[in-house]
Design a protein around this motif. Structure first.
Motif, PDB file in Angstrom:
ATOM      1  N   LYS A 106       0.813  -1.217   0.000  1.00  0.00           N
ATOM      2  CA  LYS A 106       0.000   0.000   0.000  1.00  0.00           C
ATOM      3  C   LYS A 106       0.844   1.264   0.000  1.00  0.00           C
ATOM      4  O   LYS A 106       0.409   2.312  -0.484  1.00  0.00           O
ATOM      5  N   GLU A 107       2.085   1.183   0.516  1.00  0.00           N
ATOM      6  CA  GLU A 107       2.965   2.350   0.502  1.00  0.00           C
ATOM      7  C   GLU A 107       3.682   2.523  -0.825  1.00  0.00           C
ATOM      8  O   GLU A 107       4.361   3.524  -1.036  1.00  0.00           O
ATOM      9  N   ARG A 108       3.542   1.561  -1.736  1.00  0.00           N
ATOM     10  CA  ARG A 108       4.194   1.580  -3.056  1.00  0.00           C
ATOM     11  C   ARG A 108       5.713   1.593  -2.926  1.00  0.00           C
ATOM     12  O   ARG A 108       6.419   2.183  -3.735  1.00  0.00           O
ATOM     13  N   THR A 109       6.229   0.889  -1.919  1.00  0.00           N
ATOM     14  CA  THR A 109       7.675   0.796  -1.742  1.00  0.00           C
ATOM     15  C   THR A 109       8.198  -0.629  -1.908  1.00  0.00           C
ATOM     16  O   THR A 109       9.412  -0.827  -2.002  1.00  0.00           O
ATOM     17  N   VAL A 110       7.303  -1.614  -1.931  1.00  0.00           N
ATOM     18  CA  VAL A 110       7.710  -3.013  -2.117  1.00  0.00           C
ATOM     19  C   VAL A 110       6.941  -3.602  -3.298  1.00  0.00           C
ATOM     20  O   VAL A 110       5.711  -3.591  -3.314  1.00  0.00           O
ATOM     21  N   LEU A 111       7.687  -4.097  -4.274  1.00  0.00           N
ATOM     22  CA  LEU A 111       7.099  -4.696  -5.474  1.00  0.00           C
ATOM     23  C   LEU A 111       7.350  -6.199  -5.457  1.00  0.00           C
ATOM     24  O   LEU A 111       8.479  -6.645  -5.233  1.00  0.00           O
ATOM     25  N   THR A 112       6.297  -6.978  -5.706  1.00  0.00           N
ATOM     26  CA  THR A 112       6.427  -8.420  -5.861  1.00  0.00           C
ATOM     27  C   THR A 112       6.449  -8.755  -7.351  1.00  0.00           C
ATOM     28  O   THR A 112       5.517  -8.413  -8.079  1.00  0.00           O
ATOM     29  N   MET A 113       7.525  -9.391  -7.789  1.00  0.00           N
ATOM     30  CA  MET A 113       7.645  -9.813  -9.186  1.00  0.00           C
ATOM     31  C   MET A 113       7.611 -11.338  -9.242  1.00  0.00           C
ATOM     32  O   MET A 113       8.397 -12.013  -8.569  1.00  0.00           O
ATOM     33  N   TRP A 114       6.678 -11.863 -10.037  1.00  0.00           N
ATOM     34  CA  TRP A 114       6.531 -13.310 -10.189  1.00  0.00           C
ATOM     35  C   TRP A 114       7.306 -13.794 -11.404  1.00  0.00           C
ATOM     36  O   TRP A 114       7.182 -13.230 -12.498  1.00  0.00           O
ATOM     37  N   LEU A 115       8.123 -14.825 -11.202  1.00  0.00           N
ATOM     38  CA  LEU A 115       8.641 -15.536 -12.360  1.00  0.00           C
ATOM     39  C   LEU A 115       7.484 -16.328 -12.953  1.00  0.00           C
ATOM     40  O   LEU A 115       6.587 -16.755 -12.225  1.00  0.00           O
ATOM     41  N   ASP A 116       7.483 -16.505 -14.249  1.00  0.00           N
ATOM     42  CA  ASP A 116       6.337 -17.082 -14.947  1.00  0.00           C
ATOM     43  C   ASP A 116       6.017 -18.483 -14.428  1.00  0.00           C
ATOM     44  O   ASP A 116       6.777 -19.430 -14.664  1.00  0.00           O
ATOM     45  N   PRO A 117       4.884 -18.655 -13.702  1.00  0.00           N
ATOM     46  CA  PRO A 117       4.542 -19.983 -13.179  1.00  0.00           C
ATOM     47  C   PRO A 117       4.342 -21.021 -14.282  1.00  0.00           C
ATOM     48  O   PRO A 117       4.565 -22.219 -14.068  1.00  0.00           O
ATOM     49  N   GLY A 118       3.887 -20.562 -15.467  1.00  0.00           N
ATOM     50  CA  GLY A 118       3.692 -21.497 -16.574  1.00  0.00           C
ATOM     51  C   GLY A 118       4.979 -22.142 -17.033  1.00  0.00           C
ATOM     52  O   GLY A 118       4.963 -23.247 -17.580  1.00  0.00           O
ATOM     53  N   ARG A 119       6.099 -21.471 -16.795  1.00  0.00           N
ATOM     54  CA  ARG A 119       7.394 -22.046 -17.158  1.00  0.00           C
ATOM     55  C   ARG A 119       8.001 -22.845 -16.005  1.00  0.00           C
ATOM     56  O   ARG A 119       8.979 -23.576 -16.208  1.00  0.00           O
ATOM     57  N   ILE A 120       7.444 -22.690 -14.813  1.00  0.00           N
ATOM     58  CA  ILE A 120       7.960 -23.414 -13.651  1.00  0.00           C
ATOM     59  C   ILE A 120       7.246 -24.750 -13.479  1.00  0.00           C
ATOM     60  O   ILE A 120       7.884 -25.776 -13.190  1.00  0.00           O
TER      61      ILE A 120
END
Length: 337
Positions: A149-163
Motif C-alpha cells: 500500500k505504501e508503493r515501496t515493495v514490489l512483488t515480481m513473479w517468475l512465470d509460473p507457466g514455465r515453472i
C-alpha cells in the motif's frame, strides 16, 4: 500550491484574482490544465481563507507547468517543483537475500526507499545470464503490478507457466532458471519515483541457481531455541531453509495457555532462514503454542499444505489445514546453588 506528504495535491487561487478576471468568487468558470494543453483537468473546488482550492482527481506532477484559465484566458501559471536530487530513491533490499536460489524460484521482492511509479517495472528490471545477455520472458507482466500500500515493495513473479512442468510454456521454453548457472538481477537507474526522481544508481544482485525445491515446509522440523521465563529474550525459530520474507512477517503468532496472543516483534534474520520473536513483556512460565498459517511459503511457492509444482500423475492426500501448531514450554530459569 497545497502540499501533503511531500506531494502537490491542490492549487490555491486568490478569490480577488478570479473576480478581477471576471469569474465569481466561488470559482465557477475556472479551469486548470497542463500548460499548452487543451483538456481541462477534472477536480473539486472548495473555498478557504480567501482562496479557491482546486483539487484534481489526478495528482499534480512534479516538473509540470499548469495554467489557471477563466473564460478561455490564462490568468496565471504554477509549476510544481522537482524534488531535491539529493533525496533520490534507492533499492534498499532484494528478497530472497540468499546468493543461492532454487531452480524453481517463484517470486522476487524489490524494496525501495520511496514510493515508485507503477506499471513500468518490466521496462527497468531485467534478468541477465552469465554472458550478460537478457533472459527473455522470465517475469509475468502483471497489470496492475503487485505493490504494497505504501508503493515501496514490489512483488515480481517468475512465470509460473514455465515453472510447472506439466504446462505447455515449461515444455516449450523450459524453466526460467537453470541449475548451476549464475544470473544477475538488474534494476536500471532510469526508474522514477512518484516525485519524478530517478534512482540514485543502478542496482544489481548476482545469484547462483541450485536444485529444485519440491517439498513443503514442515513446522515440526523447525528448531526452537526457547528462552527462560522472567526474561524478554527472543524465541529463535530456525526453519532449515529460506522462507518467504514478507509472509513470515504476517503468518506466525505465539499463543499462551489461556489462548491470549503474546504481543511481540518478529525480526527475520539469517537470509530468511530464521526469525527472532521478542515479546513486549517478560515470558511467563508455562506452555505456549507456535501457530503458523498454512499460506506460509518457501522460495519455490510451496506452502505448508502442498507443493506449488506437484506431479499430477501421482495421487496425494489433499490437505487444507488453515493453521499448523507446535507446543513449547517456557521454564523458570535454573537457580545455581
Amino acid at each position: 500550491m497545497v502540499w501533503s506528504n511531500d506531494k502537490a495535491v491542490a492549487i490555491a487561487i486568490p478569490e480577488d484574482l478570479l473576480e478581477t478576471a471576471g469569474a465569481s468568487a466561488d470559482g465557477k468558470m475556472l479551469q486548470v490544465r497542463v500548460a499548452k494543453g487543451e483538456e481541462a483537468m477534472l477536480g473539486d473546488l472548495s473555498s478557504k481563507n480567501g482562496h479557491v482550492i482546486f483539487t484534481p482527481l489526478v495528482s499534480l506532477t512534479r516538473g509540470l507547468l499548469y495554467e489557471v484559465v477563466v473564460n478561455n484566458k490564462v490568468i496565471g501559471t504554477v509549476k510544481v517543483p522537482l524534488a531535491d536530487a539529493a533525496d533520490a530513491p534507492v533499492v534498499l533490499n532484494v528478497y530472497p537475500s540468499s546468493d543461492t536460489l532454487p531452480e524453481n524460484l517463484l517470486k522476487i521482492y524489490l524494496r525501495f526507499s520511496t514510493p515508485m511509479r507503477e506499471g513500468e517495472s518490466l521496462q527497468h528490471v531485467a534478468l541477465l545470464d552469465q554472458n550478460s545477455d537478457t533472459v527473455k520472458n522470465v517475469f509475468l507482466d502483471l497489470q496492475p503490478e503487485l505493490w504494497n500500500k505504501e508503493r515501496t515493495v514490489l512483488t515480481m513473479w517468475l512465470d509460473p507457466g514455465r515453472i510447472k512442468r506439466d504446462l505447455i510454456p515449461n515444455q516449450k521454453l523450459g524453466n526460467p532458471l537453470q541449475k548451476g548457472k549464475q544470473y544477475t538481477l538488474a534494476v536500471a537507474n532510469n526508474w522514477k519515483d512518484n516525485r519524478g526522481l530517478s534512482l540514485k544508481e543502478p542496482f544489481t544482485k548476482k545469484f547462483l541457481v541450485g536444485t529444485r525445491d519440491e517439498l513443503s515446509p514442515d513446522p515440526k522440523d523447525w528448531q526452537l531455541k526457547i528462552p527462560s521465563a522472567k526474561t524478554n529474550a527472543a524465541l529463535v525459530i530456525s526453519f532449515g531453509e529460506p522462507l518467504d520474507k514478507f509472509l513470515l512477517d504476517e503468518t506466525i503468532r505465539i499463543i499462551q495457555e489461556d489462548n491470549a496472543g503474546v504481543a511481540g516483534r518478529i525480526e527475520v534474520t539469517n537470509q530468511e532462514r530464521e526469525i527472532l520473536f521478542t515479546p513486549v513483556d517478560n515470558w511467563k512460565p508455562g506452555k505456549y503454542r507456535l501457530v503458523v498459517q498454512s499460506i506460509l511459503e518457501d522460495l519455490a511457492g510451496n506452502n505448508l499444505n502442498r507443493p506449488f509444482d506437484r506431479d499430477t500423475k501421482v495421487k496425494t492426500v489433499k490437505t487444507d489445514k488453515p493453521i499448523y501448531e507446535r507446543t513449547f514450554e517456557i521454564k523458570q530459569p535454573v537457580s545455581l546453588p
